[in-house]
Design a protein around this motif. Structure first.
Motif, PDB file in Angstrom:
ATOM      1  N   GLN A   1      41.284 -36.759  74.933  1.00 34.96           N
ATOM      2  CA  GLN A   1      40.916 -35.940  76.290  1.00 34.96           C
ATOM      3  C   GLN A   1      42.328 -35.229  76.738  1.00 34.96           C
ATOM      4  OE1 GLN A   1      38.299 -35.795  78.022  1.00 34.96           O
ATOM      5  NE2 GLN A   1      37.201 -37.830  78.230  1.00 34.96           N
ATOM      6  N   PRO A   2      42.083 -34.009  77.302  1.00 34.25           N
ATOM      7  CA  PRO A   2      43.242 -33.208  77.710  1.00 34.25           C
ATOM      8  C   PRO A   2      44.186 -33.924  78.373  1.00 34.25           C
ATOM      9  CG  PRO A   2      41.059 -32.124  78.345  1.00 34.25           C
ATOM     10  CD  PRO A   2      40.647 -33.661  77.913  1.00 34.25           C
ATOM     11  N   ASN A   3      45.383 -33.667  77.879  1.00 31.76           N
ATOM     12  CA  ASN A   3      46.741 -34.078  78.647  1.00 31.76           C
ATOM     13  C   ASN A   3      46.988 -35.699  78.301  1.00 31.76           C
ATOM     14  OD1 ASN A   3      47.396 -31.875  79.660  1.00 31.76           O
ATOM     15  ND2 ASN A   3      45.925 -31.983  81.393  1.00 31.76           N
ATOM     16  N   SER A   4      46.140 -36.029  77.249  1.00 29.89           N
ATOM     17  CA  SER A   4      46.159 -37.746  76.967  1.00 29.89           C
ATOM     18  C   SER A   4      47.345 -38.007  76.275  1.00 29.89           C
ATOM     19  CB  SER A   4      44.751 -38.223  76.316  1.00 29.89           C
ATOM     20  OG  SER A   4      45.015 -39.441  75.762  1.00 29.89           O
ATOM     21  N   THR A   5      47.925 -39.218  76.302  1.00 36.58           N
ATOM     22  CA  THR A   5      49.041 -39.550  75.626  1.00 36.58           C
ATOM     23  C   THR A   5      48.609 -40.914  74.621  1.00 36.58           C
ATOM     24  OG1 THR A   5      49.977 -40.921  77.398  1.00 36.58           O
ATOM     25  CG2 THR A   5      50.799 -39.008  77.358  1.00 36.58           C
ATOM     26  N   VAL A   6      47.428 -41.147  74.531  1.00 36.25           N
ATOM     27  CA  VAL A   6      47.044 -42.206  73.710  1.00 36.25           C
ATOM     28  C   VAL A   6      47.859 -42.217  72.510  1.00 36.25           C
ATOM     29  CG1 VAL A   6      44.900 -41.344  72.872  1.00 36.25           C
ATOM     30  CG2 VAL A   6      44.971 -43.697  73.290  1.00 36.25           C
ATOM     31  N   THR A   7      47.987 -43.561  71.832  1.00 35.80           N
ATOM     32  CA  THR A   7      48.621 -43.352  70.390  1.00 35.80           C
ATOM     33  C   THR A   7      47.579 -44.163  69.577  1.00 35.80           C
ATOM     34  OG1 THR A   7      49.442 -45.490  70.693  1.00 35.80           O
ATOM     35  CG2 THR A   7      50.791 -43.605  71.420  1.00 35.80           C
ATOM     36  N   GLU A   8      47.969 -43.663  68.212  1.00 37.53           N
ATOM     37  CA  GLU A   8      47.080 -44.647  67.040  1.00 37.53           C
ATOM     38  C   GLU A   8      47.150 -45.885  67.390  1.00 37.53           C
ATOM     39  OE1 GLU A   8      47.117 -44.645  62.244  1.00 37.53           O
ATOM     40  OE2 GLU A   8      49.100 -44.136  63.496  1.00 37.53           O
ATOM     41  N   GLN A   9      48.440 -46.701  67.529  1.00 35.57           N
ATOM     42  CA  GLN A   9      48.046 -48.089  67.878  1.00 35.57           C
ATOM     43  C   GLN A   9      47.167 -48.306  69.143  1.00 35.57           C
ATOM     44  OE1 GLN A   9      48.963 -50.513  66.099  1.00 35.57           O
ATOM     45  NE2 GLN A   9      49.654 -49.028  64.472  1.00 35.57           N
ATOM     46  N   ASP A  10      47.082 -47.611  70.129  1.00 37.19           N
ATOM     47  CA  ASP A  10      46.375 -47.988  71.303  1.00 37.19           C
ATOM     48  C   ASP A  10      44.855 -48.234  70.812  1.00 37.19           C
ATOM     49  OD1 ASP A  10      48.443 -47.850  73.014  1.00 37.19           O
ATOM     50  OD2 ASP A  10      48.203 -45.759  73.451  1.00 37.19           O
ATOM     51  N   ILE A  11      44.485 -46.979  70.041  1.00 39.42           N
ATOM     52  CA  ILE A  11      43.008 -47.084  69.565  1.00 39.42           C
ATOM     53  C   ILE A  11      42.884 -48.369  68.613  1.00 39.42           C
ATOM     54  CG2 ILE A  11      41.405 -45.730  68.095  1.00 39.42           C
ATOM     55  CD1 ILE A  11      42.100 -44.392  71.105  1.00 39.42           C
ATOM     56  N   ILE A  12      43.840 -48.449  67.777  1.00 37.84           N
ATOM     57  CA  ILE A  12      43.681 -49.760  66.818  1.00 37.84           C
ATOM     58  C   ILE A  12      43.315 -50.879  67.550  1.00 37.84           C
ATOM     59  CG2 ILE A  12      44.776 -50.853  64.996  1.00 37.84           C
ATOM     60  CD1 ILE A  12      45.999 -48.395  64.084  1.00 37.84           C
ATOM     61  N   LYS A  13      44.310 -51.204  68.664  1.00 38.73           N
ATOM     62  CA  LYS A  13      44.158 -52.378  69.336  1.00 38.73           C
ATOM     63  C   LYS A  13      42.912 -52.452  69.944  1.00 38.73           C
ATOM     64  CE  LYS A  13      49.296 -53.076  69.893  1.00 38.73           C
ATOM     65  NZ  LYS A  13      50.264 -52.867  70.678  1.00 38.73           N
ATOM     66  N   HIS A  14      42.233 -51.545  70.693  1.00 42.03           N
ATOM     67  CA  HIS A  14      41.330 -51.242  71.520  1.00 42.03           C
ATOM     68  C   HIS A  14      39.943 -51.566  70.863  1.00 42.03           C
ATOM     69  CE1 HIS A  14      38.178 -49.650  74.185  1.00 42.03           C
ATOM     70  NE2 HIS A  14      37.538 -49.090  72.922  1.00 42.03           N
ATOM     71  N   VAL A  15      40.120 -51.306  69.346  1.00 45.43           N
ATOM     72  CA  VAL A  15      38.668 -51.725  68.411  1.00 45.43           C
ATOM     73  C   VAL A  15      39.159 -53.135  67.953  1.00 45.43           C
ATOM     74  CG1 VAL A  15      37.915 -51.196  66.257  1.00 45.43           C
ATOM     75  CG2 VAL A  15      38.443 -49.387  67.634  1.00 45.43           C
ATOM     76  N   ALA A  16      40.396 -53.630  67.360  1.00 46.50           N
ATOM     77  CA  ALA A  16      40.794 -55.018  66.786  1.00 46.50           C
ATOM     78  C   ALA A  16      40.289 -56.039  67.733  1.00 46.50           C
ATOM     79  CB  ALA A  16      42.157 -55.034  66.543  1.00 46.50           C
ATOM     80  N   ASN A  17      40.401 -55.758  69.113  1.00 44.42           N
ATOM     81  CA  ASN A  17      40.072 -57.076  69.963  1.00 44.42           C
ATOM     82  C   ASN A  17      38.562 -57.224  70.327  1.00 44.42           C
ATOM     83  OD1 ASN A  17      42.883 -57.437  70.677  1.00 44.42           O
ATOM     84  ND2 ASN A  17      42.889 -55.736  72.309  1.00 44.42           N
ATOM     85  N   LYS A  18      38.029 -56.269  69.813  1.00 46.98           N
ATOM     86  CA  LYS A  18      36.425 -56.507  69.994  1.00 46.98           C
ATOM     87  C   LYS A  18      35.391 -56.382  68.763  1.00 46.98           C
ATOM     88  CE  LYS A  18      36.758 -53.440  74.459  1.00 46.98           C
ATOM     89  NZ  LYS A  18      38.633 -53.369  74.015  1.00 46.98           N
ATOM     90  N   VAL A  19      36.062 -56.655  67.558  1.00 43.42           N
ATOM     91  CA  VAL A  19      35.279 -56.420  66.354  1.00 43.42           C
ATOM     92  C   VAL A  19      35.696 -57.660  65.374  1.00 43.42           C
ATOM     93  CG1 VAL A  19      34.700 -54.071  66.650  1.00 43.42           C
ATOM     94  CG2 VAL A  19      36.867 -54.927  65.335  1.00 43.42           C
ATOM     95  N   ALA A  20      34.844 -57.891  64.526  1.00 43.48           N
ATOM     96  CA  ALA A  20      35.114 -58.866  63.486  1.00 43.48           C
ATOM     97  C   ALA A  20      36.340 -58.376  62.503  1.00 43.48           C
ATOM     98  CB  ALA A  20      34.203 -58.957  62.638  1.00 43.48           C
ATOM     99  N   PRO A  21      36.975 -58.984  62.000  1.00 46.42           N
ATOM    100  CA  PRO A  21      38.342 -58.504  61.202  1.00 46.42           C
ATOM    101  C   PRO A  21      37.996 -57.682  60.056  1.00 46.42           C
ATOM    102  CG  PRO A  21      38.234 -61.193  61.336  1.00 46.42           C
ATOM    103  CD  PRO A  21      36.739 -60.564  61.842  1.00 46.42           C
ATOM    104  N   TRP A  22      36.938 -57.472  59.482  1.00 46.82           N
ATOM    105  CA  TRP A  22      36.459 -56.541  58.324  1.00 46.82           C
ATOM    106  C   TRP A  22      36.249 -55.458  58.939  1.00 46.82           C
ATOM    107  CZ3 TRP A  22      33.033 -60.771  59.414  1.00 46.82           C
ATOM    108  CH2 TRP A  22      31.880 -60.348  59.721  1.00 46.82           C
ATOM    109  N   LYS A  23      35.833 -54.962  60.460  1.00 48.06           N
ATOM    110  CA  LYS A  23      35.663 -54.074  61.073  1.00 48.06           C
ATOM    111  C   LYS A  23      36.748 -53.152  61.434  1.00 48.06           C
ATOM    112  CE  LYS A  23      31.028 -55.382  62.137  1.00 48.06           C
ATOM    113  NZ  LYS A  23      29.842 -55.730  63.316  1.00 48.06           N
TER     114      LYS A  23
END
Length: 542
Positions: A478-500
């Motif tokens: 999104q415009p002016n966002s400061t989200v990082t790679e690790q932010d996205i990785i953690k967002h996914v890791a907390n909600k999916v099975a390990p292989w995903k």
């Protein structure tokens, strides 16, 4: 009233298609257009404000069709259109049908290589060009020896031996005496479209006049007199087939030559658009757009989505933000099926579903490895038959495209419930294979889109010597966002099975490459991948 039957695991869509004495789709289209109020508005160019009535459209179709015949277009000759969306585009399309030609479309966004590939497939003898595309692509097209004449929508400085569309309009044919070409009961190719080529080069898909006639009866259930709005390029399957269908049934269709967010919202407000026919990325845009706050789009009551799956949460979000939207209806289709395979034909959908079998379609869900026919709730490959199933690929062997019962293998994974409603899982070829596990990219994309800092996303598998493929996300912030790679990785890791988990990491882009219908071009994503080592995620058995 629409009906659907399920017998022995085979789903039969309604086959109540009226008999048609004329197998020329152009004749059917012209008859339909002439039956509408001649003063009713057929098309609105949202950017230019130009409009054309059904009466004017019918006259121009007849004049152009007659002129094309005089110009030398014969039954079976391929006529290409390469242009941005404009009123002349649909007139030329229907005129080609009427004179017995085969129409094909080249996307104005094609690269030189894409265009050469398309020319080699369809080999047109005649080409309609806009002035803008003339400047971009004429140098490439002029070397195609099979093209005998160019027809220009716009006047340019030097015409050479080219023909002006305006001159063809002036033939002044008596509309009451004009007769489209008759095929004497013989099935004929009407259109060559191109498969999306998400994982490889596009193939030329041959659709017959009968395919198009049958498809035209797959009418969506909006009866009130409201303006529809389509922004997909008419070179795409969704764009051309949906637009032709709306015109045939006397509905006013607004369009844009090119999508721009501001202009899109402005057009909705100006013309009080009631129905949007859009791909999933625009639904996501509506849920997150800051520009939308500047415009009144309360006239929109229905959204029809197609071209790619959309998750249930995005549907809920767009309805929460715009309380005037009553329904978001999905369809599922492909070029080879002349558009729809399933559709929401009743205003009582199961949101998240893509509806039930479309009119004229027969579907089964099969195990792609054993070919066993599966039952409700069992995901497998969608396989189809029916009146709208295509004629074949241009100069391609078809022997591996069908199963032993003659069903076309779509390559899509889906399941249906006890009521016969279908739910799309993903493409077989796009499933990521991490070790022994399969990961659906669309599942991860839906999850990542829930992050407030993410504007758009595409997920694909990156080859890995040990694991096979690593799930990798390509993200537009999104415009002016400061989200990082690790932010996205953690967002996914907390909600999916390990292989995903996103073991291939996150790559930030300015734009996700997509087809005109909104499908993500995963092969292009891979070409944008920087060279780097796989990420080390927290240890697990997987």
């Amino acid at each position: 009233m629409y009906s659907q039957r399920i017998k022995n695991g085979i789903i039969y869509g309604d086959d109540n298609i009226p008999p048609t004495p004329n197998l020329n789709y152009g004749a059917v289209a012209l008859e339909k257009i002439l039956s509408h109020d001649p003063n009713g508005v057929a098309l609105i160019d949202g950017a230019k404000g130009e409009q054309i009535t059904f009466g004017e459209m019918a006259r121009k179709i007849v004049n152009i069709a007659s002129s094309l015949t005089k110009l030398g277009v014969k039954v079976g000759d391929v006529v290409a259109i390469c242009s941005e969306n404009r009123i002349e585009y649909l007139i030329a399309t229907i005129a080609v049908f009427c004179c017995g030609g085969v129409v094909t479309f080249y996307n104005p966004a094609y690269t030189k290589d894409d265009l050469i590939h398309g020319l080699n497939i369809s080999r047109p003898k005649y080409v309609f060009l806009s002035g803008e595309i003339y400047d971009t692509h004429f140098a490439t097209m002029r070397h195609a020896s099979i093209i005998s004449r160019f027809i220009l929508f716009d006047k340019i400085r030097s015409l050479h031996s080219h023909v002006l569309f305006k001159d063809l309009e002036n033939s002044k044919i008596d509309i009451n005496n004009y007769q489209p070409v008759k095929f004497q009961g013989q099935p004929r190719t009407a259109m060559i479209l191109y498969s999306s080529g998400t994982t490889g080069m596009a193939k030329g898909v041959k659709l017959t006049h009968l395919n198009l006639i049958a498809s035209s009866y797959q009418l969506r259930p909006i009866t009130k007199n409201t303006i529809k709005f389509m922004v997909a390029p008419w070179s795409s399957t969704m764009g051309i087939l949906c637009s032709l269908r709306e015109i045939l049934y006397g509905r006013t269709l607004a369009f844009l030559a090119k999508y721009e967010e501001d202009l899109f919202l402005q057009t909705i407000q100006k013309y009080k658009v009631g129905v949007l026919i859009i791909a999933p990325p625009l639904i996501v845009m509506l849920t997150k757009s800051e520009l939308a706050n500047k415009y009144d789009i309360s006239s929109v009551e229905f959204i029809y989505s197609g071209g790619a799956p959309i998750d249930k949460e995005s549907i809920e979000k767009v309805k929460q933000r715009y309380s005037n939207i009553k329904h978001v209806l999905q369809g599922y289709g492909m070029t080879e099926a002349t558009g729809a395979i399933t559709d929401d034909l009743e205003i009582a959908p199961k949101e998240g579903s893509v509806g039930r079998a479309a009119l004229g379609i027969i579907i089964k869900i099969s195990d792609p490895f054993t070919n066993k026919t599966l039952g409700p709730g069992e995901p497998g490959e969608v396989r189809i038959k029916g009146l709208t199933l295509f004629e074949g690929y241009v100069r391609k062997d078809m022997k591996n495209e069908f199963d032993e019962e003659g069903f076309y293998k779509t390559g899509d994974i889906a399941y249906y419930d006890e009521d016969g409603y279908f739910f799309i899982v993903d493409r077989i070829k796009e499933l990521i294979k991490y070790k022994a596990w399969q990961v659906a990219p669309s599942e991860l994309e839906g999850l990542i889109l829930k992050h407030p800092a993410v504007k758009d996303v595409g997920v694909t598998g990156v080859p890995d010597e040990l694991a096979g493929e690593l799930p990798t996300a390509f993200v537009v912030k999104q415009p002016n966002s400061t989200v990082t790679e690790q932010d996205i990785i953690k967002h996914v890791a907390n909600k999916v099975a390990p292989w995903k988990r996103l073991r291939g990491g996150v790559i930030f882009l300015n734009e996700i490459p997509k087809t005109p219908s909104g499908k993500i071009l995963r092969r292009k994503l891979l070409s944008l991948l920087p060279k780097r080592s796989p990420l080390k995620l927290p240890a697990s058995k997987l």
